[in-house]
Motif scaffolding. Structure first.
Motif, PDB file in Angstrom:
ATOM      1  N   LEU A 124      31.162  34.621  33.930  1.00 31.30           N
ATOM      2  CA  LEU A 124      31.702  33.721  32.921  1.00 31.30           C
ATOM      3  C   LEU A 124      30.593  32.923  32.248  1.00 31.30           C
ATOM      4  CD1 LEU A 124      34.590  33.038  31.953  1.00 31.30           C
ATOM      5  CD2 LEU A 124      34.532  31.065  33.471  1.00 31.30           C
ATOM      6  N   LEU A 125      29.506  32.652  32.965  1.00 33.71           N
ATOM      7  CA  LEU A 125      28.401  31.870  32.424  1.00 33.71           C
ATOM      8  C   LEU A 125      27.582  32.650  31.408  1.00 33.71           C
ATOM      9  CD1 LEU A 125      26.666  29.264  32.556  1.00 33.71           C
ATOM     10  CD2 LEU A 125      25.383  30.350  34.417  1.00 33.71           C
ATOM     11  N   THR A 126      27.442  33.955  31.603  1.00 40.09           N
ATOM     12  CA  THR A 126      26.481  34.722  30.808  1.00 40.09           C
ATOM     13  C   THR A 126      27.079  35.881  30.021  1.00 40.09           C
ATOM     14  OG1 THR A 126      26.013  36.040  32.786  1.00 40.09           O
ATOM     15  CG2 THR A 126      24.553  34.179  32.338  1.00 40.09           C
ATOM     16  N   SER A 127      28.343  36.206  30.207  1.00 43.18           N
ATOM     17  CA  SER A 127      28.915  37.404  29.579  1.00 43.18           C
ATOM     18  C   SER A 127      29.072  37.234  28.072  1.00 43.18           C
ATOM     19  CB  SER A 127      30.271  37.737  30.211  1.00 43.18           C
ATOM     20  OG  SER A 127      31.177  36.667  30.070  1.00 43.18           O
ATOM     21  N   ARG A 128      29.058  38.352  27.379  1.00 40.94           N
ATOM     22  CA  ARG A 128      29.226  38.365  25.929  1.00 40.94           C
ATOM     23  C   ARG A 128      30.691  38.170  25.560  1.00 40.94           C
ATOM     24  NH1 ARG A 128      24.373  40.416  23.705  1.00 40.94           N
ATOM     25  NH2 ARG A 128      22.754  39.605  25.089  1.00 40.94           N
ATOM     26  N   PHE A 129      30.950  38.087  24.259  1.00 38.94           N
ATOM     27  CA  PHE A 129      32.222  37.572  23.752  1.00 38.94           C
ATOM     28  C   PHE A 129      33.454  38.255  24.348  1.00 38.94           C
ATOM     29  CE2 PHE A 129      35.727  37.537  20.706  1.00 38.94           C
ATOM     30  CZ  PHE A 129      35.873  36.172  20.499  1.00 38.94           C
ATOM     31  N   GLU A 130      33.560  39.569  24.224  1.00 39.88           N
ATOM     32  CA  GLU A 130      34.780  40.248  24.649  1.00 39.88           C
ATOM     33  C   GLU A 130      34.977  40.151  26.164  1.00 39.88           C
ATOM     34  OE1 GLU A 130      37.162  41.302  22.930  1.00 39.88           O
ATOM     35  OE2 GLU A 130      36.264  41.174  20.932  1.00 39.88           O
ATOM     36  N   THR A 131      33.897  40.361  26.927  1.00 42.26           N
ATOM     37  CA  THR A 131      34.002  40.260  28.383  1.00 42.26           C
ATOM     38  C   THR A 131      34.344  38.839  28.793  1.00 42.26           C
ATOM     39  OG1 THR A 131      32.382  42.032  28.657  1.00 42.26           O
ATOM     40  CG2 THR A 131      32.752  40.590  30.551  1.00 42.26           C
ATOM     41  N   HIS A 132      33.721  37.872  28.140  1.00 42.71           N
ATOM     42  CA  HIS A 132      33.974  36.470  28.473  1.00 42.71           C
ATOM     43  C   HIS A 132      35.434  36.103  28.219  1.00 42.71           C
ATOM     44  CE1 HIS A 132      34.241  32.134  27.599  1.00 42.71           C
ATOM     45  NE2 HIS A 132      33.305  32.011  28.526  1.00 42.71           N
ATOM     46  N   ARG A 133      35.979  36.555  27.092  1.00 40.23           N
ATOM     47  CA  ARG A 133      37.361  36.206  26.758  1.00 40.23           C
ATOM     48  C   ARG A 133      38.316  36.719  27.825  1.00 40.23           C
ATOM     49  NH1 ARG A 133      39.997  38.050  21.093  1.00 40.23           N
ATOM     50  NH2 ARG A 133      39.475  40.098  21.967  1.00 40.23           N
ATOM     51  N   ARG A 134      38.099  37.939  28.297  1.00 35.37           N
ATOM     52  CA  ARG A 134      38.951  38.508  29.338  1.00 35.37           C
ATOM     53  C   ARG A 134      38.778  37.755  30.662  1.00 35.37           C
ATOM     54  NH1 ARG A 134      37.086  41.890  33.049  1.00 35.37           N
ATOM     55  NH2 ARG A 134      38.580  43.015  34.375  1.00 35.37           N
ATOM     56  N   GLN A 135      37.541  37.477  31.055  1.00 35.65           N
ATOM     57  CA  GLN A 135      37.302  36.773  32.314  1.00 35.65           C
ATOM     58  C   GLN A 135      37.863  35.359  32.274  1.00 35.65           C
ATOM     59  OE1 GLN A 135      33.092  36.979  33.021  1.00 35.65           O
ATOM     60  NE2 GLN A 135      33.155  39.085  33.755  1.00 35.65           N
ATOM     61  N   ARG A 136      37.703  34.703  31.167  1.00 31.94           N
ATOM     62  CA  ARG A 136      38.204  33.329  31.045  1.00 31.94           C
ATOM     63  C   ARG A 136      39.715  33.294  31.210  1.00 31.94           C
ATOM     64  NH1 ARG A 136      35.467  28.193  29.216  1.00 31.94           N
ATOM     65  NH2 ARG A 136      37.211  26.751  29.110  1.00 31.94           N
ATOM     66  N   ARG A 137      40.401  34.244  30.613  1.00 27.82           N
ATOM     67  CA  ARG A 137      41.858  34.292  30.705  1.00 27.82           C
ATOM     68  C   ARG A 137      42.303  34.500  32.148  1.00 27.82           C
ATOM     69  NH1 ARG A 137      42.466  37.590  26.898  1.00 27.82           N
ATOM     70  NH2 ARG A 137      42.552  39.520  28.103  1.00 27.82           N
ATOM     71  N   LEU A 138      41.565  35.324  32.890  1.00 28.04           N
ATOM     72  CA  LEU A 138      41.923  35.583  34.274  1.00 28.04           C
ATOM     73  C   LEU A 138      41.602  34.402  35.189  1.00 28.04           C
ATOM     74  CD1 LEU A 138      40.682  39.271  34.630  1.00 28.04           C
ATOM     75  CD2 LEU A 138      43.058  38.490  34.685  1.00 28.04           C
ATOM     76  N   MET A 139      40.555  33.650  34.865  1.00 27.61           N
ATOM     77  CA  MET A 139      40.099  32.585  35.753  1.00 27.61           C
ATOM     78  C   MET A 139      40.652  31.210  35.416  1.00 27.61           C
ATOM     79  SD  MET A 139      36.114  33.681  36.244  1.00 27.61           S
ATOM     80  CE  MET A 139      35.782  32.259  37.299  1.00 27.61           C
ATOM     81  N   GLN A 140      41.196  31.034  34.220  1.00 20.65           N
ATOM     82  CA  GLN A 140      41.645  29.712  33.787  1.00 20.65           C
ATOM     83  C   GLN A 140      42.648  29.065  34.742  1.00 20.65           C
ATOM     84  OE1 GLN A 140      40.332  28.083  30.849  1.00 20.65           O
ATOM     85  NE2 GLN A 140      41.182  26.426  32.104  1.00 20.65           N
ATOM     86  N   PRO A 141      43.613  29.805  35.319  1.00 19.13           N
ATOM     87  CA  PRO A 141      44.563  29.144  36.228  1.00 19.13           C
ATOM     88  C   PRO A 141      43.904  28.459  37.416  1.00 19.13           C
ATOM     89  CG  PRO A 141      45.394  31.298  35.574  1.00 19.13           C
ATOM     90  CD  PRO A 141      43.984  31.211  35.062  1.00 19.13           C
ATOM     91  N   ALA A 142      42.736  28.912  37.828  1.00 17.84           N
ATOM     92  CA  ALA A 142      42.054  28.294  38.970  1.00 17.84           C
ATOM     93  C   ALA A 142      41.508  26.919  38.637  1.00 17.84           C
ATOM     94  CB  ALA A 142      40.921  29.192  39.452  1.00 17.84           C
ATOM     95  N   PHE A 143      41.474  26.552  37.341  1.00 18.17           N
ATOM     96  CA  PHE A 143      40.907  25.263  36.945  1.00 18.17           C
ATOM     97  C   PHE A 143      41.899  24.421  36.150  1.00 18.17           C
ATOM     98  CE2 PHE A 143      37.328  27.969  37.828  1.00 18.17           C
ATOM     99  CZ  PHE A 143      36.481  27.132  38.543  1.00 18.17           C
TER     100      PHE A 143
END
Length: 480
Positions: A98-117
């Motif tokens: 999430l810290l270093t990924s590019r746009f498309e990968t980041h968007r997918r990871q952020r969506r999956l991880m957001q509930p944890a925060f």
């Protein structure tokens, strides 16, 4: 006299050339001032232009000194994507996280991880924060001198370990991760500023320690994840949530490698940054007794000597203003890089695809046109009526746009609980002479050492306010 960076497109279309910062050396570029006095060097660039070319060896980088142009970069992540000197170095450890990924990968990871925060989860984490804060403060002895920088790192590292891992499953591997991260952060800055990369390959004791730390990080995280998978249980912590994260729109979950990378990233981001913000808050209070007394008045009224908890945060505006001002003066993440994915106009300049960019929260936070007397500690800058006049473009301790730090509420909650509880129980008196200089050589802006004498406060001092408000934390860091 400054040089200029010209391109055919700039000349033909009438765009202004990007000026080059003075003091460039053959082969080294601007690596020497960036390594020796990076903050002084960055602040000098504002006089050169709103975009300034800075060379790290043969690697050119365009530094942004203007808040409005920084906002353009932060809010257009497709065009100004993650990349550049800093993120490329960090990516060697964290992979596509999430810290270093590019746009498309980041968007997918952020969506999956957001509930944890989310708010509900942070409220749960606050109980762990309270426990770790009490554990560290319980080890302090009346009249002793402690290194506040080390103590705050102890608080945040214990909190990170217990929110990320269930102690009975992770075992000693969690402690190995924390210790290895500290070694890694010491070596990262040198690798960022060293233009050729050759020095990092020399088998010096420091480089050998760094390489061992990186190997230990990867092996320890793999050991913990394997133990979690073998147990098959939900331990109610962050790693359990990552392993059970729901599928994205394409039916994919976080891959095993992504989970590995996210664990390292969350440790990397969650320990050092919050510890730095808390250290600087305590340093600034020690140097400004009148501000410390105002803070004690607030925590005595609200807490009456007990530990702060989640429900208290809405009743601790002075505490939050102190932390916010510390984040302004000493933002832990002091420089970040991006890379252009297409030709783009940025101010009066035309930048080709592949241009490396950098922006500095430290530089923006010390702009005298935005913050009067920017080197003065003034928590009242963040009173509602004054904060409303501050451009959000000029205050970016957690970044901005879609890449804004996912753990901003987590970090502010932990720092607020810790600072209020410390102020309620202890008086900290500086044992250092003169100002403490930031030490950005840990890749974050942290004090190298901060000795202070701790004196226990008699409590309970008074009955706390009965009408506590529920915590309104929503990711903001000041009362705007």
């Amino acid at each position: 006299m400054t040089q200029s960076l010209n391109t055919r497109e700039q000349t033909s279309a009438g765009f202004r050339p990007v000026p080059v910062a003075p003091g460039r050396l053959p082969l080294l570029g601007h690596a020497v001032p960036l390594f020796r006095r990076p903050l002084h060097f960055l602040r000098s660039l504002r006089q050169v232009g709103e975009l300034v070319r800075v060379d790290i060896g043969a690697l050119p980088m365009v530094m942004i000194t203007d808040a409005g142009l920084t906002r353009q970069v932060l809010t257009d992540s497709r065009t100004f994507d993650k990349g550049g000197a800093l993120f490329d170095k960090v990516r060697e450890l964290t992979g596509d996280s999430l810290l270093t990924s590019r746009f498309e990968t980041h968007r997918r990871q952020r969506r999956l991880m957001q509930p944890a925060f989310g708010r509900a989860r942070v409220q749960t984490y606050a109980k762990v924060m309270n426990s770790m804060i009490d554990a560290v403060l319980g080890e302090w002895e009346e009249g002793s001198v402690i290194d506040v920088a080390a103590a705050t790192y102890d608080i945040t590292s214990r909190t990170a370990a217990r929110t990320m891992f269930a102690a009975d499953v992770a075992g000693p591997a969690a402690a190995r991760v924390v210790a290895a991260l500290s070694v890694y952060l010491h070596g990262l800055f040198l690798r960022m500023m060293e233009p050729t990369g050759a020095l990092g390959r020399v088998p010096t004791p420091g480089n050998l320690r760094y390489d061992r730390a990186v190997r230990l990080l990867h092996s320890s995280v793999d050991e913990i994840i394997e133990a979690y998978r073998a147990s098959g249980e939900d331990h109610g912590d962050l790693l359990s949530m990552l392993l059970a994260a729901g599928a994205d729109d394409d039916g994919e979950r976080l891959s095993p490698q992504e989970i590995h990378d996210q664990v390292i990233t969350l440790f990397l981001a969650g320990i050092e940054t919050t510890a730095a913000a808390l250290s600087w808050s305590l340093y600034l209070l020690g140097a400004h007794p009148e501000a410390a007394e105002r803070l004690r008045t607030e925590v005595d009224s609200v807490l009456g000597g007990r530990s702060a908890d989640w429900a208290d945060i809405g009743s601790l505006p002075e505490t939050r203003r102190v932390i916010t001002e510390a984040l302004r003066m000493y933002p832990p993440g002091w420089i970040f890089t991006r890379v252009t994915t297409a030709e783009v106009e940025l101010g009066p300049h035309l930048l080709p695809a592949g241009t490396g960019l950098a922006y500095s929260p430290y530089l923006l936070h010390h702009d005298p046109e935005v913050f009067a007397d920017p080197d003065r500690f003034d928590p009242d800058r963040w009173l509602p009526e004054r904060a409303a006049a501050v451009s959000k473009d000029a205050f970016v301790p957690f970044g901005g746009g879609v890449h804004k730090c996912i753990g901003d509420t987590f970090g502010m909650t932990e720092a607020t609980l810790a600072l209020a509880t410390i102020a309620a129980r202890w008086t900290l008196t500086p044992e250092f002479q003169g100002p403490v200089e930031p030490a950005p050589r840990r890749a974050t802006l942290s004090p190298a050492r901060l000795p202070m004498r701790v004196t226990r406060r008699p409590w309970p001092l008074r009955e706390p306010d009965a009408g506590r408000r529920d915590n309104p934390v929503d990711g903001r860091v000041f009362d705007a």
